[in-house]
Motif scaffolding. Structure first.
Motif, PDB file in Angstrom:
ATOM      1  N   MET A   1       0.831  -1.211   0.000  1.00 15.85           N
ATOM      2  CA  MET A   1       0.000   0.000   0.000  1.00 15.85           C
ATOM      3  C   MET A   1       0.860   1.254   0.000  1.00 15.85           C
ATOM      4  SD  MET A   1      -3.219  -0.783   2.464  1.00 15.85           S
ATOM      5  CE  MET A   1      -3.826   0.843   2.068  1.00 15.85           C
ATOM      6  N   THR A   2       1.977   1.204   0.722  1.00 16.40           N
ATOM      7  CA  THR A   2       2.844   2.384   0.786  1.00 16.40           C
ATOM      8  C   THR A   2       3.515   2.637  -0.557  1.00 16.40           C
ATOM      9  OG1 THR A   2       3.275   1.858   3.102  1.00 16.40           O
ATOM     10  CG2 THR A   2       4.761   3.422   2.047  1.00 16.40           C
TER      11      THR A   2
ATOM     12  N   GLY B   1       0.446   3.702  -2.861  1.00 16.08           N
ATOM     13  CA  GLY B   1      -0.422   4.780  -2.401  1.00 16.08           C
ATOM     14  C   GLY B   1       0.281   5.900  -1.664  1.00 16.08           C
TER      15      GLY B   1
ATOM     16  N   HIS C   1       0.353   8.506   2.814  1.00 17.52           N
ATOM     17  CA  HIS C   1      -1.034   8.696   3.270  1.00 17.52           C
ATOM     18  C   HIS C   1      -1.704   7.351   3.518  1.00 17.52           C
ATOM     19  CE1 HIS C   1      -5.059  10.240   3.678  1.00 17.52           C
ATOM     20  NE2 HIS C   1      -5.479   9.503   2.664  1.00 17.52           N
ATOM     21  N   TYR C   2      -1.569   6.429   2.563  1.00 18.42           N
ATOM     22  CA  TYR C   2      -2.206   5.123   2.712  1.00 18.42           C
ATOM     23  C   TYR C   2      -1.416   4.197   3.629  1.00 18.42           C
ATOM     24  CZ  TYR C   2      -5.917   6.071  -0.551  1.00 18.42           C
ATOM     25  OH  TYR C   2      -7.037   6.601  -1.136  1.00 18.42           O
TER      26      TYR C   2
ATOM     27  N   PHE D   1      -3.356   4.073   6.864  1.00 15.38           N
ATOM     28  CA  PHE D   1      -4.476   3.131   6.806  1.00 15.38           C
ATOM     29  C   PHE D   1      -3.972   1.686   6.882  1.00 15.38           C
ATOM     30  CE2 PHE D   1      -6.310   6.923   4.867  1.00 15.38           C
ATOM     31  CZ  PHE D   1      -7.567   6.960   5.441  1.00 15.38           C
TER      32      PHE D   1
ATOM     33  N   TYR E   1      -7.849  -0.346   3.746  1.00 20.95           N
ATOM     34  CA  TYR E   1      -8.168   0.866   2.982  1.00 20.95           C
ATOM     35  C   TYR E   1      -9.421   1.496   3.588  1.00 20.95           C
ATOM     36  CZ  TYR E   1     -11.458  -2.387   0.778  1.00 20.95           C
ATOM     37  OH  TYR E   1     -12.439  -3.320   0.565  1.00 20.95           O
TER      38      TYR E   1
ATOM     39  N   GLN F   1      -9.598   4.015  12.344  1.00 19.29           N
ATOM     40  CA  GLN F   1      -9.411   5.127  11.401  1.00 19.29           C
ATOM     41  C   GLN F   1     -10.147   6.377  11.899  1.00 19.29           C
ATOM     42  OE1 GLN F   1     -10.729   3.771   7.548  1.00 19.29           O
ATOM     43  NE2 GLN F   1      -9.454   1.939   7.613  1.00 19.29           N
TER      44      GLN F   1
END
Length: 252
Positions: free
Chosen positions: A47-48, A51, A54-55, A58, A187, A211
């Motif tokens: 994800m990093t 994305g 920012h992601y 998450f 996500y 979150q």
């Protein structure tokens, strides 16, 4: 109503089982500590990369939720099936004072022992990247505890329905994907047509609440309230199922 002596006996049984099946195994085979961390951490890395930072936030919260559920429920299915069918360990305990709830908590606590270093890594990364205030852990820890109990009780009940160890290991992997990866765990739920999809799994419920608390994602307050109510209800229902409906006595 169980007496105080009976409650203390159950607590001691849980701790002894966790020490025997968890701590001793970890000391003898420390490589298992690394393997418990790899699945959730690999998703965070992916994800990093795709994305950005920012992601990554998450991903870390989702990884924490997945690691907690994996350290009880999903992994318990295979281990409990193996102990019951291959080692006949559960049959040895039937005539003792240990009840299904204490057995499940002892087994789940032993699985949690493997995951503790991984959970520590996630918390350290959260502190470095998100600077989570210490006071928020007063909310985070009870929520993660509810998830851990819910997943463990569900996993143990399902394990008692397995008639082959291979089915137990397979179901463990399938549930890990269906409940711990596919829903909005890694996500944000607002990317879906409706964020209420997060209510389908205890793991996505916890991830969504985290979150909301840590990242201040602007979810509807109704979703957060429903998430907490659903998680509490699942904890009670799955605990009753483990106590009343699981096959504590083997039918084979």
């Amino acid at each position: 109503m169980m007496s105080l002596q009976g409650i203390w006996t159950q607590i001691k049984s849980v701790l002894v089982f966790a020490w025997f099946y968890g701590w001793l195994a970890v000391v003898r085979e420390p490589f298992w500590l690394v393997s418990s961390l790899l699945n959730p951490l690999s998703i965070v890395v992916i994800m990093t990369v795709f994305g950005g930072v920012h992601y990554m936030s998450f991903g870390l919260l989702g990884g924490l939720a997945m690691a907690v559920s994996s350290s009880g429920g999903f992994t318990i299915i295979g281990d409990a099936t193996y102990l019951r069918l291959e080692l006949k360990f559960q049959s040895m305990l039937i005539n003792t004072r240990l009840n299904p709830i204490s057995y499940t908590l002892g087994l789940a606590l032993s699985e949690l022992t493997y995951a503790l270093p991984g959970l520590a890594v996630f918390i350290i990364l959260m502190q470095l990247i998100m600077h989570v205030p210490a006071s928020l852990y007063l909310l985070i820890v009870p929520i993660l505890t509810l998830e851990w109990v819910t997943a463990s009780m569900l996993g143990f009940t399902l394990s008692t329905l397995m008639n082959d160890v291979r089915y137990g290991w397979s179901l463990s992997g399938i549930l890990g994907f269906l409940l711990g990866t596919l829903p909005p765990v890694f996500y944000p739920a607002y990317l879906l047509p409706t964020p209420y999809v997060a209510l389908v799994s205890p793991v996505s419920i916890v991830s969504t609440v985290l979150q909301y608390i840590v990242l201040r994602v602007n979810y509807p307050l109704t979703l957060i309230r429903l998430s907490i109510i659903t998680l509490l209800a699942e904890t009670v229902v799955f605990t009753i199922l483990a106590l009343r409906k699981s096959r504590w006595r083997s039918i084979r």
